[in-house]
Design a protein around this motif. Structure first.
Motif, PDB file in Angstrom:
ATOM      1  N   LYS A  86      24.114  49.376  35.446  1.00 42.45           N
ATOM      2  CA  LYS A  86      23.991  47.930  35.649  1.00 42.45           C
ATOM      3  C   LYS A  86      25.233  47.211  35.128  1.00 42.45           C
ATOM      4  N   CYS A  87      25.754  47.663  33.979  1.00 36.72           N
ATOM      5  CA  CYS A  87      26.963  47.049  33.409  1.00 36.72           C
ATOM      6  C   CYS A  87      28.162  47.254  34.347  1.00 36.72           C
ATOM      7  N   ILE A  88      28.236  48.479  34.872  1.00 40.47           N
ATOM      8  CA  ILE A  88      29.359  48.798  35.779  1.00 40.47           C
ATOM      9  C   ILE A  88      29.267  47.935  37.029  1.00 40.47           C
ATOM     10  N   ASP A  89      28.053  47.836  37.582  1.00 35.77           N
ATOM     11  CA  ASP A  89      27.851  47.060  38.806  1.00 35.77           C
ATOM     12  C   ASP A  89      28.165  45.586  38.594  1.00 35.77           C
ATOM     13  N   ALA A  90      27.912  45.129  37.373  1.00 30.30           N
ATOM     14  CA  ALA A  90      28.133  43.708  37.067  1.00 30.30           C
ATOM     15  C   ALA A  90      29.619  43.371  36.934  1.00 30.30           C
ATOM     16  N   ALA A  91      30.439  44.413  36.721  1.00 31.08           N
ATOM     17  CA  ALA A  91      31.890  44.168  36.549  1.00 31.08           C
ATOM     18  C   ALA A  91      32.485  43.637  37.843  1.00 31.08           C
ATOM     19  N   GLN A  92      33.345  42.630  37.730  1.00 30.65           N
ATOM     20  CA  GLN A  92      33.920  41.972  38.903  1.00 30.65           C
ATOM     21  C   GLN A  92      35.360  42.438  39.174  1.00 30.65           C
TER      22      GLN A  92
END
Length: 734
Positions: A86-92
């Motif tokens: 989830k943290c990785i996916d949230a990275a822009q």
């Protein structure tokens, strides 16, 4: 451990004291271990006692709670990796790969500590239960929950492909980060790397290079296009070395080769004003070398270059040897052939890496077009004659060997080597008899080369000519020793005794010698036949020379070096002021063609015109009148008057030489047929033709029709007979 000791497997021994098991032991112990794993993932591992944690995990496995421990690990690991996902996916934007790389690094560190704690489970429970090891489990859970998560999988691939595209279009990207991410995919297993990245990467690359090659080829010439293709190929090889799997090199280079080279090969080599033919004509070694290196990478690449090169060499060679203008001067003609050979030798050596297949193609091309001109053997011999004569400008003695090697290269291409031998014998005879040769060493060197190429039989007569020259010197010494006192003030005579068969002598040569010379010749004849029994002498006046003293009207005295024919003509003017062509012809009985050349050289060559011709013209007419040129002067006391030689044979002479060659071939063909039949005893017609042609090809290309005639002749003379049943079958008669 010494080399003599056996290696022992490390084993973790069970504790010897009895452990009392609490009914809630597994839950309690797992809670401790689960807390530790959570702390590890939360970066709080510094306060943990790894020895205690190891003992707890050890006891769980020992008390048969391995399954419980393993499933707990899977569950806890999944939880943390899903959170990471989830943290990785949230990275822009650009931080997406950086976040992925950070979390991957964190997971690997955590996994290492977890492995240390669960070492006993890894070594005992897992092998027995056929489960994945802790490390392998960590990779699988990462793959399933992070890399293959619906939100990350496509995004990751698109990001990687986008970065590679940007790099291809000239942008600088973070190669270190790319290397780490690609390494992660490789660590997850070859299938993950190939399916998740390599296959889509190769497909996208093919599309990219297909479009780019189409764009390049529309706006570039062949040389520029090849530079771009080479640069792209090198870029991909460099990309692999920086951040892709080394096994991808062959795959991605295949894509570039197919899209940029293989798909455009024919268009490139035939490109107008810049293709292969243009490169060959303009000696563009760098472009040719680049084309060779790129085309050799693809199927049929080199054969495409070779075919176009061969076709070009054959076409231009055919034009050269069939052009009447270029065939006018034999020496220039052969010089052009050698220039052409040197040019392509250099190209193959420098640009094509001395590739044997290209050298063979060059040789077969030269063999093809040199033999299109039936006068090639004669011209090559005339070229040798020109180079081996004395006083040649620009040819040093040490350079002669290089020239002879080049001549031998052309000689190998000749199908009618016996025709060359015929002319070479004539030209060598003139050089030896007139003493006009660079050196005996050079002459003998060429004979050695010919012997190496064609065998002893080819050169035996040529070697005999040198032997005769030496024997003749000894004979003349003997003659003057025996008859010197009788000769008085007679002219000096030097006779060369030429063995019939070794020299290109003619039996029907007639010429009326001056009385002074005739008497001297008869004295020599008496001496020679008196010392050698059973021999016959016939004078070859067409091959001789003479030195005569002449006084002209102004009292000027000169010594003239002339041919025997010229001497016979000039001596007539001792008793006549002027003579017509017919009178000279009648008095000397020299053949018409020889006499005309002789008179041309005496009356029509500026600076050497010791005779005057009326009317004055270049050609000799039958009604022309000749007289001594009283006004003749020269800066030299000794004047050499060369005969106006036909550089190449006239048509009748050519026909005569061809006839003699054909006659000489008959016994050679018959000998070859007998050799073949003696070995095989029985053979059919086609096989005889094939075997005889093969045997004779080192000397000439035998005509099947002539072979058939020779077979018929041998049948008539009872060497062979036809089979009574099969008429195409022949038998050897012993």
């Amino acid at each position: 451990m010494s080399s003599g000791q056996k290696k022992r497997n490390f084993q973790i021994e069970a504790f010897k004291h009895k452990v009392v098991v609490d009914p809630k032991y597994a839950d309690k112990t797992w809670k401790i271990l689960e807390h530790a794993i959570n702390e590890i993932y939360n970066h709080n591992a510094s306060g943990l006692s790894f020895e205690e944690l190891y003992r707890n995990a050890y006891n769980m496995v020992l008390h048969k709670f391995g399954e419980f421990l393993y499933l707990g690990l899977v569950s806890t690991m999944k939880f943390h990796l899903q959170t990471m996902s989830k943290c990785i996916d949230a990275a822009q934007g650009g931080s997406f790969l950086e976040e992925l790389n950070t979390k991957w690094s964190d997971h690997n560190k955590a996994l290492q500590m977890i492995r240390d704690i669960l070492m006993y489970m890894d070594r005992t429970y897992i092998p027995n239960s056929q489960r994945a090891s802790v490390h392998e489990l960590g990779l699988n859970v990462w793959r399933d929950n992070v890399i293959h998560s619906s939100k990350i999988r496509t995004r990751l691939l698109n990001t990687l492909l986008e970065l590679i595209f940007r790099e291809r279009t000239g942008e600088v990207i973070n190669r270190g980060l790319m290397r780490n991410i690609i390494k992660m995919l490789m660590d997850l297993g070859p299938l993950v790397y190939q399916e998740d990245f390599e296959k889509p990467f190769l497909d996208v690359s093919a599309d990219f290079y297909r479009a780019e090659s189409q764009e390049f080829i529309e706006c570039s010439d062949c040389g520029d296009y090849l530079k771009k293709a080479e640069r792209r190929l090198n870029e991909e090889i460099e990309r692999v070395s920086h951040y892709l799997d080394t096994n991808s090199e062959a795959q991605i280079t295949n894509v570039v080769e197919k899209e940029m080279i293989a798909n455009h090969m024919l268009r490139l080599v035939h490109m107008e004003n810049s293709g292969l033919v243009n490169m060959l004509c303009d000696d563009k070694f760098e472009d040719l070398g680049r084309m060779y290196c790129l085309f050799r990478r693809v199927a049929d690449g080199l054969s495409t270059i070779r075919d176009v090169m061969t076709s070009h060499i054959r076409d231009t060679g055919k034009q050269l040897v069939t052009d009447p203008e270029k065939s006018k001067n034999p020496v220039d003609f052969v010089d052009l052939l050698l220039e052409k050979r040197d040019k392509y030798d250099k190209i193959i050596s420098i640009a094509f890496g001395s590739d044997k297949t290209f050298q063979n193609a060059l040789s077969s091309s030269f063999e093809y077009f040199i033999n299109l001109n039936p006068r090639s053997p004669e011209y090559i011999s005339l070229f040798v004659d020109d180079k081996l004569r004395k006083g040649l400008k620009g040819v040093k003695e040490e350079d002669i060997e290089i020239i002879l090697d080049k001549v031998m290269m052309l000689f190998r291409y000749l199908q009618e080597k016996d025709v060359f031998e015929k002319y070479y014998k004539q030209h060598l005879a003139k050089r030896l008899l007139s003493g006009k040769t660079v050196s005996d060493e050079a002459e003998r060197s060429l004979i050695v080369k010919l012997k190496t190429e064609c065998g002893y039989q080819f050169t035996s007569k040529l070697e005999g000519m040198f032997t005769d020259m030496k024997t003749s010197q000894d004979t003349m010494q003997g003659f003057y020793t025996a008859c010197g006192s009788e000769l008085g003030n007679s002219p000096t005579l030097v006779v060369q005794i030429l063995t019939t068969g070794s020299w290109p002598t003619q039996s029907s040569i007639t010429c009326n010698l001056p009385a002074e010379m005739l008497a001297l010749c008869e004295k020599f004849r008496s001496y020679y036949l008196g010392t050698h029994t059973g021999r016959r002498l016939s004078w070859q006046t067409n091959m001789g020379t003479a030195d005569i003293r002449a006084t002209f009207g102004n009292g000027q005295k000169y010594e003239l070096n002339v041919s025997t024919y010229q001497m016979c003509v000039l001596m007539l003017f001792n008793s006549a002021d002027s003579l017509t062509y017919r009178e000279i012809e009648q008095a000397t009985e020299i053949s018409s063609s020889d006499l005309k050349r002789c008179l041309q050289s005496l009356a029509c060559v500026k600076g050497k015109n010791v005779l005057r011709k009326d009317p004055m013209s270049k050609d000799i007419g039958e009604d022309d009148v000749f007289s001594v040129n009283d006004k003749f002067t020269s800066k030299l006391r000794k004047v050499k008057i060369g005969t106006v030689v036909a550089q190449k044979e006239s048509e009748p002479e050519k026909q005569e030489t061809r006839q003699r060659v054909e006659e000489d071939r008959k016994p050679q063909i018959e000998a070859a047929i007998v050799r073949v039949m003696k070995a095989r005893r029985v053979l059919d017609h086609n096989n005889i033709i094939a075997e005889v042609t093969k045997q004779l090809q080192s000397r000439f290309l035998a005509n099947p029709g002539e072979i058939k005639k020779r077979i018929e002749s041998l049948i008539e003379r009872d060497f062979l007979e036809r089979d009574t049943v099969d008429r195409r079958l022949y038998r050897y008669l012993a």
